[in-house]
Scaffold this active site. Structure first.
Site, PDB file in Angstrom:
ATOM      1  CB  SER A 135     113.704  89.038 -39.170  1.00  9.27           C
ATOM      2  OG  SER A 135     113.674  88.232 -40.332  1.00  9.27           O
ATOM      3  CE1 TYR A 148     109.322  86.484 -37.815  1.00  7.72           C
ATOM      4  CE2 TYR A 148     110.660  87.047 -39.726  1.00  7.72           C
ATOM      5  CZ  TYR A 148     110.555  86.543 -38.450  1.00  7.72           C
ATOM      6  OH  TYR A 148     111.679  86.094 -37.792  1.00  7.72           O
ATOM      7  CE  LYS A 152     111.119  88.759 -35.513  1.00  7.18           C
ATOM      8  NZ  LYS A 152     111.531  88.570 -34.099  1.00  7.18           N
TER       9      LYS A 152
END
Length: 298
Positions: A135, A148, A152
């Site tokens: 990401s 997150y 990632k």
């Protein structure tokens, strides 16, 4: 080909695009309805696909997913690790260890366990392809996405390492950082005007061609990262400045402070393929020469 998180959003777009190009697709999702719906779409267009409902956080389920894929189509030549969950969208200090563990379970451990189950199949015929979803949050950071971003970013290290390990067996491993409106976007962005704009400019269908390229037999890349979205593809790379090397006796914090401009000067930067190409070139060359003499590296 196995695609996780393929019942909706970007995963669905991957499944439809790759099926259109002749791939036989295993559509994995945690929900039966969306997985079966995508399979029906593929079948209606004359393609071949099966749904496999499985949670990638379950190691036995990962092994079963690969088994069912090989039973259905005889072999696996590509795997796209796309499954994810949404961030809690909280400040760092408000996130719990449980929030981080949940994110790591899906994104990191899920990919890890699935890849371990699939690796023997992918390396068996010298053309395995792996695409892992990272990401832009993991690459560059974004506020209130700490858990997150951590997950990632961890995948970048996995991609780079597996690219080295897979090379002798012809397995190519790359990462994609997609930008597209998905269910996760809709859970977070509540302004319909913003969603309408993003749906127009960044639909999942404009990421799928990049994925198709990266899992194709002719893909020349391995260990690389690409951003994709809005009909755009770009390469992301890890660069390193020339830096400064000093005599041992002069290597002090004060000396470095006086040379920070040189340390950070981006002119003549390099993009190391592996750790043998980092740091001072002469020093690293000498280290690896000695390691080869000791028989510790080839």
């Amino acid at each position: 080909m196995v695609i996780t998180g393929a019942g909706r959003g970007i995963g669905r777009a991957y499944a439809l695009e790759l099926s259109r190009r002749g791939a036989r697709v295993v559509v994995n999702d945690v929900s039966e309805g969306p997985a079966c719906s995508v399979v029906d779409e593929i079948a209606s267009s004359g393609g071949a696909a099966i749904p496999v409902v499985a949670d990638v956080t379950d190691q036995a389920a990962c092994a079963d997913l690969i088994l069912r894929a090989t039973n259905a189509f005889g072999a696996i030549d590509a795997l796209i690790c796309n499954a994810s969950i949404n961030s809690k969208r909280k400040p760092f200090t408000a996130l719990t260890v449980a929030d981080l563990r949940a994110m790591l379970d899906v994104n990191v451990l899920g990919a890890w366990m699935l890849l371990q189950a699939a690796w023997p199949h992918l390396s068996a015929h010298a053309r395995g392809r792996i695409l892992i979803t990272t990401s832009q949050a993991g690459l560059y950071g974004m506020p209130q996405l700490a858990e997150y971003a951590v997950a990632k970013a961890a995948l970048v290290g996995l991609v780079r390492t597996l690219a080295h390990e897979g090379a002798p067996a012809g397995v190519k491993v790359n990462a994609i950082a997609p930008a597209a409106v998905t269910r996760l976007t809709e859970e977070t962005v509540k302004d319909e005007r913003v969603l309408a704009m993003l749906r127009e400019l960044q639909p999942p269908e404009l990421v799928a061609p990049v994925a198709a390229l990266l899992v194709h037999d002719a893909c020349p890349f391995s260990g690389e990262m690409f951003v994709a979205g809005g009909a755009h593809m770009g390469r992301v790379f890890i660069g390193e400045t020339k830096g400064v090397t000093l005599p041992k006796a002069e290597f002090t914090s004060e000396a470095l402070f006086d040379r920070l401009e040189s340390v950070c000067d981006e002119a003549g930067y390099k993009t190391p393929r592996d750790i043998s190409e980092t740091g001072d070139a002469k020093q690293k060359s000498e280290i690896f020469r000695r390691l080869r003499e000791l028989g510790l590296v080839s």
